[in-house]
Scaffold this active site. Structure first.
Site, PDB file in Angstrom:
ATOM      1  N   SER A 167       6.997  25.538  23.000  1.00 28.95           N
ATOM      2  CA  SER A 167       8.517  24.992  23.209  1.00 28.95           C
ATOM      3  C   SER A 167       8.958  24.393  22.140  1.00 28.95           C
ATOM      4  O   SER A 167      10.100  24.016  21.932  1.00 28.95           O
ATOM      5  CB  SER A 167       8.462  24.245  24.628  1.00 28.95           C
ATOM      6  OG  SER A 167       7.476  23.209  24.528  1.00 28.95           O
ATOM      7  N   ASP A 197      10.665  13.430  30.039  1.00 32.19           N
ATOM      8  CA  ASP A 197      10.398  14.208  29.057  1.00 32.19           C
ATOM      9  C   ASP A 197      10.308  13.466  27.642  1.00 32.19           C
ATOM     10  O   ASP A 197      11.166  13.309  27.082  1.00 32.19           O
ATOM     11  CB  ASP A 197      11.444  15.336  28.869  1.00 32.19           C
ATOM     12  CG  ASP A 197      10.869  16.572  27.903  1.00 32.19           C
ATOM     13  OD1 ASP A 197       9.891  16.146  26.930  1.00 32.19           O
ATOM     14  OD2 ASP A 197      11.531  17.580  27.755  1.00 32.19           O
ATOM     15  N   HIS A 252       9.509  16.906  24.263  1.00 30.21           N
ATOM     16  CA  HIS A 252      10.653  17.646  23.688  1.00 30.21           C
ATOM     17  C   HIS A 252      11.787  16.556  23.001  1.00 30.21           C
ATOM     18  O   HIS A 252      11.658  15.406  23.284  1.00 30.21           O
ATOM     19  CB  HIS A 252      11.339  18.617  24.425  1.00 30.21           C
ATOM     20  CG  HIS A 252      10.359  19.507  25.154  1.00 30.21           C
ATOM     21  ND1 HIS A 252       9.787  19.251  26.259  1.00 30.21           N
ATOM     22  CD2 HIS A 252       9.809  20.925  24.484  1.00 30.21           C
ATOM     23  CE1 HIS A 252       9.107  20.357  26.694  1.00 30.21           C
ATOM     24  NE2 HIS A 252       8.842  21.220  25.395  1.00 30.21           N
TER      25      HIS A 252
END
Length: 424
Positions: free
Chosen positions: A147, A397, A400
């Protein structure tokens, strides 16, 4: 006592020798002034202009003509406040993944958008989408990995979209993890291939084993099969190697990471990451071959997370400013993962020297990313997480990056590598 005949040459020499010395002395001084004798190899002057103590000295002009200046070290620097801000935002770019669209999800503080990376020894120019498109004209760029590769890809698409529209022309796989965009203005394809290990792997699932399976001696053909159609590959892996997994070489089990009950030897995931990178880079080099069309390979180094506490136990990333210089050290797992990746790229460079059209580079973003704890979505991975008040548990999160955000800097450095490769 000698005869007159014997004495004549001596008298002639005594008469004319002083005049000869007087005549030659100005010539000698003229010669030394305009053409000095070479200095000893041990003097500082000679070391400055020679490649070794035993080679002849070069002039500054000759050295400049024979040696290009060393590339800028983008790993050392600091984040400085910049009022101008990013090229795009969450409403002007339509390709941002939902979980990284922090502005649209209601993140209230906007300060994280106004920091620029300033290297110590050089200047990092703002991203020029026109220059990037020009350098990539008629080529195929592929992001391959986990990712983080997606995060970097989406950042690039947003910045390029300010100059040319990307058209989605291909989707495939679960959650469309294989996609391709086409820039008609420059005949450019930009693809993303989901491959979190780069080597062949089977991901854990609810219906199967609760661990990943990695085959460390075989590259993942889901992306490698298209290698001949790709001009530049940006690789990005790391975080998935921390998950429980069983490792294979051939048909034999090499060991595992955190697999209680399976009776396999525990293997450190650092060694596994190194093996996966060796297999990947070796395969790229061999498939390119001495008669290949040439391929450029970029490995984006490990991107640190910033959980304050355990990620699965309400860990958050609440900081709103970058760390200051020397406030945060690159150490532990972050440093080790980054070191392995840089080392394997350097080793692959040595192996690839016989193939003149193959270029490799480590995009070393670990330290500058470590200094941006404020750049993650945090709770804003979901839209307006506090609309109904603050709950006991809010998922964050801290892996990211918000878009726009620090990941845009990775692509600014990528463009500088491409410019250097193209002699600009």
């Amino acid at each position: 006592m000698g005869t007159l005949k014997d004495q004549q040459p001596l008298s002639f020499a005594k008469k004319f020798l002083p005049w000869t010395v007087y005549a030659l002395l100005p010539i000698a001084l003229f010669r030394l002034y305009f053409y000095p004798l070479p200095q000893s190899p041990t003097t500082p002057h000679n070391i400055l202009y020679s490649s070794s103590p035993y080679s002849p000295p070069f002039s500054q002009e000759e050295e400049s003509a024979n040696e290009s200046p060393p590339p800028c070290d983008y790993t050392k620097g600091k984040w400085v406040y910049d009022r101008i801000g990013p090229l795009y935002n969450g409403t002007t770019c339509g390709t941002i993944k939902e979980g990284q669209n922090c502005i649209s999800h209601g993140r209230p503080d906007m300060g994280y958008l106004n920091w620029r990376w300033k290297p110590k020894q050089c200047k990092l120019p703002r991203f020029d989408p026109h220059k990037f498109l020009q350098l990539l004209r008629d080529k195929h760029l592929a992001f391959v990995g986990d990712s983080m590769a997606w995060n970097q890809l989406e950042s690039l698409l947003c910045m390029l979209a300010t100059a040319s529209t990307p058209n989605l022309v291909y989707t495939n796989g679960q959650e469309n993890k294989f996609r391709r965009w086409y820039f008609a203005s420059h005949n450019i394809n930009v693809s993303v291939y989901w491959s979190p290990f780069l080597v062949k792997g089977v991901e854990k699932s609810n219906s199967g084993p609760n661990h990943n399976q990695l085959h460390l001696d075989s590259v993942d053909e889901k992306w490698a099969a298209d290698m001949r159609q790709i001009d530049m590959i940006v690789l990005s892996i790391g975080h998935w190697f921390l998950h429980p997994a069983v490792y294979f070489e051939g048909d034999s089990v090499l060991g595992c990471h955190y697999c209680p009950g399976l009776n396999h030897t525990e293997v450190e995931f650092y060694d596994v990451l190194r093996k996966a990178l060796k297999t990947t880079l070796k395969t790229i080099i061999e498939r390119n071959g001495p008669h290949g069309d040439g391929i450029d390979v970029i490995l984006t180094t490990f991107s640190p997370s910033h959980f304050e506490g355990d990620w699965d136990k309400a860990g958050a990333c609440s900081k709103t400013k970058p760390y200051k210089e020397k406030e945060k050290k690159l150490e532990g797992m972050d440093a080790e993962m980054r070191n392995i990746e840089v080392q394997e790229v350097e080793a692959a460079k040595a192996n690839a020297k016989k193939y003149g059209r193959l270029r490799l580079e480590a995009l070393d973003i670990t330290k500058l990313s470590l200094m941006r704890p404020d750049g993650h979505p945090g709770p804003y991975m979901h839209p307006f997480p506090f609309a109904n008040g603050v709950s006991d548990h809010v998922q964050n999160d801290c892996v990211h990056w918000c878009l726009p955000g620090p990941v845009d800097t990775w692509n600014e450095i990528l463009l500088e590598v491409m410019k250097r490769w193209n002699g600009q």
